[in-house]
Design an enzyme around this catalytic site. Structure first.
Site, PDB file in Angstrom:
ATOM      1  N   ASP A  53     -36.852 -53.615  29.272  1.00 52.08           N
ATOM      2  CA  ASP A  53     -38.043 -53.022  29.854  1.00 52.08           C
ATOM      3  C   ASP A  53     -38.065 -51.566  29.382  1.00 52.08           C
ATOM      4  O   ASP A  53     -37.035 -51.023  28.976  1.00 52.08           O
ATOM      5  CB  ASP A  53     -37.968 -53.107  31.382  1.00 52.08           C
TER       6      ASP A  53
ATOM      7  N   ASP B  40     -40.364 -48.533  30.864  1.00 51.40           N
ATOM      8  CA  ASP B  40     -40.560 -47.487  31.865  1.00 51.40           C
ATOM      9  C   ASP B  40     -39.561 -47.608  33.010  1.00 51.40           C
ATOM     10  O   ASP B  40     -39.488 -48.634  33.682  1.00 51.40           O
ATOM     11  CB  ASP B  40     -41.986 -47.564  32.416  1.00 51.40           C
TER      12      ASP B  40
ATOM     13  N   ASP C  93     -35.573 -52.307  35.597  1.00 51.94           N
ATOM     14  CA  ASP C  93     -35.408 -51.372  36.705  1.00 51.94           C
ATOM     15  C   ASP C  93     -36.175 -51.786  37.945  1.00 51.94           C
ATOM     16  O   ASP C  93     -36.020 -51.176  39.003  1.00 51.94           O
ATOM     17  CB  ASP C  93     -35.890 -49.970  36.297  1.00 51.94           C
TER      18      ASP C  93
END
Length: 231
Positions: A12, A14, A171
């Site tokens: 991922d 961001d 995240d």
């Protein structure tokens, strides 16, 4: 072949590779203020971490009763975010080391992000990570965003890798859930520590409850080496 055998790693972007959430928050705050919604807080923003910009502005329209169309809000958000992203987005130092370590070992890697391709490209170029991460899947490439598995399955397809041989770094809980739905293992590094008990994280193969403060390139690589024989 590397010590990781047939494993591939999907990142991922961001909040995982780079700390871009402050830029997303500022772009959100300015966009909502322009459309008559002042006082958007960081706590408000945290509830949107891990979902695509398109889904975010769609939820705004419903939550705040905005008259602007989804396309207008999306254009405004992307324009503001790109301006901020180009002026400065910080890559997490240990994540950069991890990407470089994987590249040195010849491990196939990809980025799968709910951001637009333009935003992803701007950040990867600005941080220099584009030298290593050349396979990119954006929200524009799939019909359904996270927690649907589509974006990770498309990344595996482009890498030519079986989903079972992919490990995802994420995240946010929707991303961890998407990785599980794709049949992939997940190293979860919660951006919002208070969300570590979210149901989506329960499926992660490795959960670093302290987020980036607990992540190191060497420990992540050692975990992958231990996991590789099971693939």
């Amino acid at each position: 072949m590397s010590d990781l055998g047939a494993l591939s790693v999907i990142f991922d972007l961001d909040g995982t590779l780079v700390d871009s959430e402050p830029n997303y928050y500022e772009a959100s705050r300015l966009t909502l203020a322009e459309h008559g919604v002042p006082g958007f807080t960081w706590a408000d923003h945290e509830s949107y971490v891990g979902i695509s910009t398109l889904e975010t502005v769609t939820l705004w329209r419903e939550r705040y009763g905005l008259s602007a169309s989804v396309d207008e809000l999306l254009d405004a958000m992307n324009r503001r975010y790109l301006g901020l992203a180009r002026t400065g987005t910080r890559a997490y130092p240990e994540m950069r080391k991890f990407v470089e370590l994987l590249a040195a070992e010849g491990v196939p890697t990809a980025v799968a992000s709910g951001s637009s391709l333009e935003a992803i490209d701007a950040i990867l170029a600005g941080t220099g990570l584009d030298a290593y991460l050349r396979t990119v899947v954006s929200a524009d490439d799939v019909t359904r965003g996270k927690p649907a598995p589509d974006i990770f399955l498309e990344a595996a397809r482009r890498l030519g890798t079986d989903p079972a041989d992919c490990v995802v770094l994420e995240d946010a809980a929707p991303g961890a859930a998407a990785a599980h739905a794709a049949g992939m293992r997940c190293i979860a590094i919660p951006y919002v520590a208070a969300q570590a008990d979210a149901p989506g994280f329960a499926t992660a193969a490795l959960l670093l409850r302290g987020g980036q403060t607990e992540f190191t390139a060497q420990s992540a690589y050692a975990w992958l080496r231990a996991a590789a024989p099971a693939c």
